[in-house]
Each structure stands twice: as C-alpha cells, then as structure tokens.
Design an enzyme around this catalytic site. Structure first.
Site, PDB file in Angstrom:
ATOM      1  N   GLY A 202       0.825  -1.211   0.000  1.00 15.78           N
ATOM      2  CA  GLY A 202       0.000   0.000   0.000  1.00 15.78           C
ATOM      3  C   GLY A 202       0.858   1.259   0.000  1.00 15.78           C
ATOM      4  CB  THR A 203       4.081   1.990   1.695  1.00 12.67           C
ATOM      5  OG1 THR A 203       3.576   1.726   3.010  1.00 12.67           O
ATOM      6  CG2 THR A 203       5.103   3.106   1.750  1.00 12.67           C
ATOM      7  CG  ASN A 282      -3.884   4.044   9.919  1.00 14.05           C
ATOM      8  OD1 ASN A 282      -4.330   5.066   9.397  1.00 14.05           O
ATOM      9  ND2 ASN A 282      -2.691   3.999  10.450  1.00 14.05           N
ATOM     10  CB  SER A 330      -2.287  -3.078   1.542  1.00 11.07           C
ATOM     11  OG  SER A 330      -1.226  -3.856   2.024  1.00 11.07           O
ATOM     12  CB  THR A 368      10.475 -10.006 -11.668  1.00 13.59           C
ATOM     13  OG1 THR A 368      11.607  -9.708 -12.468  1.00 13.59           O
ATOM     14  CG2 THR A 368       9.956 -11.393 -11.986  1.00 13.59           C
ATOM     15  CB  CYS A 456       3.380   3.169  11.045  1.00 19.23           C
ATOM     16  SG  CYS A 456       2.139   2.338  10.103  1.00 19.23           S
TER      17      CYS A 456
HETATM   18  N1  PLP Z   1      -2.550   3.079   4.384  1.00 20.53           N
HETATM   19  C1  PLP Z   1      -3.133   2.707   5.525  1.00 20.53           C
HETATM   20  C2  PLP Z   1      -4.389   3.381   5.947  1.00 20.53           C
HETATM   21  C3  PLP Z   1      -2.581   1.685   6.300  1.00 20.53           C
HETATM   22  O1  PLP Z   1      -3.165   1.330   7.445  1.00 20.53           O
HETATM   23  C4  PLP Z   1      -1.387   1.080   5.870  1.00 20.53           C
HETATM   24  C5  PLP Z   1      -0.734   0.032   6.702  1.00 20.53           C
HETATM   25  O2  PLP Z   1      -0.819   0.020   7.903  1.00 20.53           O
HETATM   26  C6  PLP Z   1      -0.827   1.490   4.663  1.00 20.53           C
HETATM   27  C7  PLP Z   1      -1.429   2.488   3.944  1.00 20.53           C
HETATM   28  C8  PLP Z   1       0.439   0.874   4.155  1.00 20.53           C
HETATM   29  O3  PLP Z   1       0.209  -0.394   3.605  1.00 20.53           O
HETATM   30  P1  PLP Z   1       1.416  -1.428   3.473  1.00 20.53           P
HETATM   31  O4  PLP Z   1       1.646  -2.006   4.816  1.00 20.53           O
HETATM   32  O5  PLP Z   1       0.922  -2.459   2.484  1.00 20.53           O
HETATM   33  O6  PLP Z   1       2.577  -0.677   2.964  1.00 20.53           O
END
Ligand code: PLP
Length: 525
Positions: A202-203, A282, A330, A368, A456
């Site tokens: 997701g990042t 989150n 994600s 890849t 995080c």
């Molecule tokens: N966006 C939100 C709202 C999230 O909660 C998270 C992960 O905690 C992310 C993005 C990032 O996703 P990823 O862990 O796949 O990088």
C-alpha cells in the site's frame, strides 16, 4: 482411535463454556459463531452433552448453556465419551473372539485403550482452556493469511514458478494466474482489470499516486490537498513533495476524525491537482464521506485519490460508487500475504510511473511480477468480498460487546473515533492517568496483542498524530490503545481481554501519582 468431527466440535464447545464458566451463560449461536459451524450441528452435539450430564441448559430470556461441573472437574475423557459413538480402538477388545482373554492382540489393544482413556481423563477442560492462550487484537496492523489463500499460493512457489512476462509455457501459466487475480481484484472493487496495477504494498501505491500525479500534472498546478490524519505513506510523501516546491494543504478533522466538506471546498484553488483522503482511518477507524468528497473534487475538476487500505474487507469498496480516480489497497489487511498491494487508476487518467524499469504492469511499473503474492491477493479479496457482510456483522458484535464492557467496567476511559461511522473491528480507547505503552506491555505479558497508536508509530513513543489532530489532549493521547478485531476473534477472547485489561489498568493506576491525587480529591469532596 480416531476422534470424529463431532468429538472435536464437542470439545471446542466445552472449551468455550469453560472459558465462560461462572461469568455468563453461552448461547448456541455464540458457540456456532466462535467455532465456525452451523447452529443445527451444535444443537445435536449439545443434546449428547446434556444426556452425558456434561452441560446444562438454563432457559429464559438471558438463558444459555454452562458446564455442570467446574472446568477443573470436567475431563476431556468425559466430554469425548458423551459425544463419540465409539471411542474404542479395536473391535476385538470387547468382542467374543474365539481366542478369548489370552489373545496377545486383545491384550495389547485393551492395554492401549486403558492408557488412552487414562490420559484423556487426566486432562481437564481448565488445562485446555488456558493452554497457550494468545489473543490477537491487532488486525489493523496485519491479518493472518487465510488457509484458502495459502493453499492457492503454494503451487506458485514450486511447480508454477515461471516469470509471468516470459513467452514460454512456464511464463504463460504464471501470466494466466496473474490475469485471473487481476480480474478477481477488479470484480471486488467494481473496476475493470485494465484499471488494476499490482504494487509491492500500500505504501508504494500511495507514493505512486502522489508523486505520479505531481509530475504528470505539473503544468496544471502544484497544489495538493490531503488531511492531517493520513497514513505516513501519504503524509511523508506529501512532506517530500513540499520539499520539492509543491504546496500542500492538510485539512483538519473534528473530534470524531471526520473532515469538514466546506473546508475542503474552500481549500481548492485553480492550481489544485490532487485531493488524497483516506476512506477509513487506521488508528480510530473513522470512515470519511468519500462519495461526497468526490462530488466536490470533480465539480472543481480535481483528481481524487482514496487510501482504501483499511476499508477493503471491512466495508464495501466500490470505486464506481465512490467515484474515485485512484484507490490504494493492500493484501495483508484482508487475510492475504504481505508485500503486495494494488493501485486502481481510472481508465483515461494520466499519471507518471514511480518504479522505472521493465515493461511490466502494462509499462506502468517495473519489476518482476510477484506471482504467488498476487495470486494470494486475488483469492483473499474474492473471499473477503463474498463474506463481507457476515464477517463484518460478526466482528462488530464481538467489538461492540468489548466496547460496552470496557465503558461499563473501567473508569476514566474515552472511546476515540466516530460513534457510528467507524470500521467494524476498531475500538480505540484513551485511559486516563497512564501510558499506552504500559498497558501494551502488561497485555503482551498476558499474550494479548494490541497496538498503542498506529503500528507504524508505535515504536516512536510520540503520541498519535491522528488523536492530536482530533483534539485529544496530549496526555490522554499518550494513554491510548487500539484494539482491532478480525474474523477469527471470539466473544470469549473479548471477555478475557476485558478481564486482563481491568486488572492491568488498576495496577498501573496504583503507580500513577496523577491517579492517586485524583482519587484523593474525590475522597475529600
Ligand atoms: N494506508 C493505511 C491506511 C494503512 O493502514 C497502511 C498500513 O498500515 C498502509 C497504507 C500501508 O500499507 P502497506 O503495509 O501495504 O505498505
């Protein structure tokens, strides 16, 4: 000897009753939900357990079932003998076989039979109920991989190992699986497969949108709007873009974590190129009115991105209905593997590449193809979508029960986030007079996994930027814990957590000078 399915579920049910012994009566519906089988099946098992005098039914409005004897006085052997038709290990034990009592085979099996029964009669339900008990309440940080997902992925680590971009048969097999997963993701989001781009997480997808739009729309303007409660992958990318000369507006939120639509509309300028607002937060689980936000963005001809990482698998995410131009997802948040995400890019919308390399992902993202993870993501999202309503109802029932008990039984506590527009699994509390880290450590000691702040920021010891943006007092923000429930959590786990939490909070408050002062004040009034 083989334990039948009936025996297994009989035992699971009795363990649930053991965990609730002397606390509450448990209904067939709760047991069926906790162990994931139909109510009719549990009814059949319960009638055998009643006949065997293992459990007792208590009728009435708040009725339910409990064990006849305490868990320490009920053995596994008693439970199994009540439920199983036949616990024998060989027919010869009690048959009238011609060899009679002197038969060596009969001697062996009857000795074995006696020792198995002795073994089962030496283990109590109490021992089983408290054995290796771990409670995972950090499903917003990540979820365990679903068994169906894992088995769908496994062949792609072995025999189907080809590079999805190779032209030979190995490559074609992998390519076909990736195309199928793309279709699964697209169907779940109501998008077209050509609008789905796989990423490493997701990042990455969030970085891609912000940086990709900033570059692609540079000639139109340099203003980006986001909120003060986004995930660091959006906030820190916005910060980076600001350091490159872009202008970023961070919208405020109210005490429930909701953005103000008037403030959004007023922030839009002729040079605004992108609005990025998460669908669900989150940390506190607050859900934003993305459809209304899209209406405002598009009225002003501005692109809209929504970080839907926490939303997918918990609430419906339909990109057409929400009318977003970009959406981030994600896999590890909906029982898929870690290290794979996807970005929805509405057909026709221009964005620059982030990962420069080969021509993978229709020449939009080099690298890849991670076939096993993408296959897992496809299965995970399809399953999450199929079971969305049932799972979210079950999860919110357990979560609501937990919230109700915490609010009723622990003093000086506040529930953070929106009272109704929140994710079904989220419960974020601030406990006055103590530090979240202290609570987290005591819960961890009791093998209960939770998070202080977001996963995080939980290593940074800084109070959550989300709670501060919501106006939560800095001291109170320090005493916050996020409990995030998932599809495998049970009512018994919620109850166990409240019990441990009550004790932990009381212990920590006894050591808190602020609390001791407060209690003194109350006594003196
Ligand atoms: N966006 C939100 C709202 C999230 O909660 C998270 C992960 O905690 C992310 C993005 C990032 O996703 P990823 O862990 O796949 O990088």
């Amino acid at each position: 000897m083989k334990m039948s399915t009936k025996g297994r579920y009989g035992l699971y049910s009795c363990i649930q009753l053991a965990q609730n012994y002397n606390k509450k009566l448990v209904s067939i519906t709760e047991i069926a939900h906790c162990i994931g089988v139909g109510e009719k099946y549990i009814e059949q098992i319960f009638s055998l357990l009643k006949k065997g005098n293992i459990i007792i039914a208590n009728r009435g409005k708040s009725g339910g079932y409990s064990l006849v004897n305490s868990p320490s006085n009920t053995t596994v052997g008693q439970v199994l003998r009540a439920v199983e038709d036949n616990l024998r290990i060989a027919d010869c034990i009690d048959s009238n076989c011609a060899s009679g009592k002197d038969c060596p085979t009969r001697y062996l099996f009857s000795t074995l039979y006696d020792s198995i029964n002795g073994f089962l009669d030496n283990i109590t339900l109490e021992q089983l109920a408290t054995r290796d008990k771990r409670v995972y309440l950090d499903n917003s940080a990540t979820t365990p991989v679903d068994a169906d997902v894992l088995s769908a992925m496994t062949p792609f680590f072995g025999q189907i190992f080809g590079n999805a971009n190779s032209l030979h048969d190995y490559g074609r097999q992998a390519n076909k699986a990736v195309a199928h997963a793309r279709q699964q993701v697209a169907t779940a989001l109501n998008a077209k497969p050509s609008e789905i781009f796989f990423t490493s997480c997701g990042t990455e997808a969030n970085n891609w949108v912000l940086r990709g739009v900033a570059q692609a729309k540079n000639s139109k303007g340099n203003h980006i709007i986001t909120t003060s409660i986004e995930h660091p992958s959006v906030l820190n990318t916005a910060k980076y873009l600001a350091s490159c000369g872009y202008r970023v507006t961070y919208l405020s939120v109210d005490k429930y974590g909701k953005v103000n639509l008037d403030e959004l509309e007023q922030a839009i300028c002729p040079d605004t190129i992108l609005i990025s607002i998460m669908y669900a937060n989150n940390e506190v689980g607050t859900i934003q009115p993305i459809k209304q936000i899209a209406e405002i963005a598009h009225r002003h001809n501005v692109l809209l991105h929504s970080d839907c990482v926490q939303a997918v698998g918990s609430i419906p995410v339909d990109v057409r209905e929400l009318d977003v131009d970009f959406a981030t997802i994600s896999a590890h948040k909906f029982y898929g593997p870690k290290g794979v995400g996807a970005l929805f890019i509405r057909n026709g919308v221009k964005i620059d590449r982030l990962i420069i390399g080969g021509e993978q992902e229709r020449n939009q993202r080099g690298g890849t193809t991670n076939t096993p993870a993408i296959v897992g993501m496809g299965v995970a999202i399809e399953k999450a979508q199929r079971n969305l309503i049932q799972n979210s109802n079950n999860i919110s029932n357990v979560r609501n029960h937990f919230i109700d008990r915490v609010m009723a039984e622990i003093p000086y506590v506040t529930l953070n986030g929106h009272p109704t527009d929140r994710l079904p699994g989220n419960a974020n509390f601030s406990f006055e007079f103590i530090e979240g880290e202290g609570i987290l450590m005591l819960l961890d000691f009791a093998k209960i996994a939770v998070s202080s702040g977001s996963a995080c920021s939980s290593q940074s010891l800084l109070p959550s930027h989300v709670l501060l943006a919501m106006g939560v007092d800095i001291v109170l923000a320090h005493g916050s814990i996020r409990f995030s429930f998932g599809k495998y959590n049970t009512l018994a786990e919620a109850d166990y957590t409240v019990d441990v939490l009550k004790e932990s909070i009381a212990k920590l408050r006894l050591m808190s000078p602020l609390f001791v002062l407060k209690e003194g004040e109350i006594k003196n009034v």
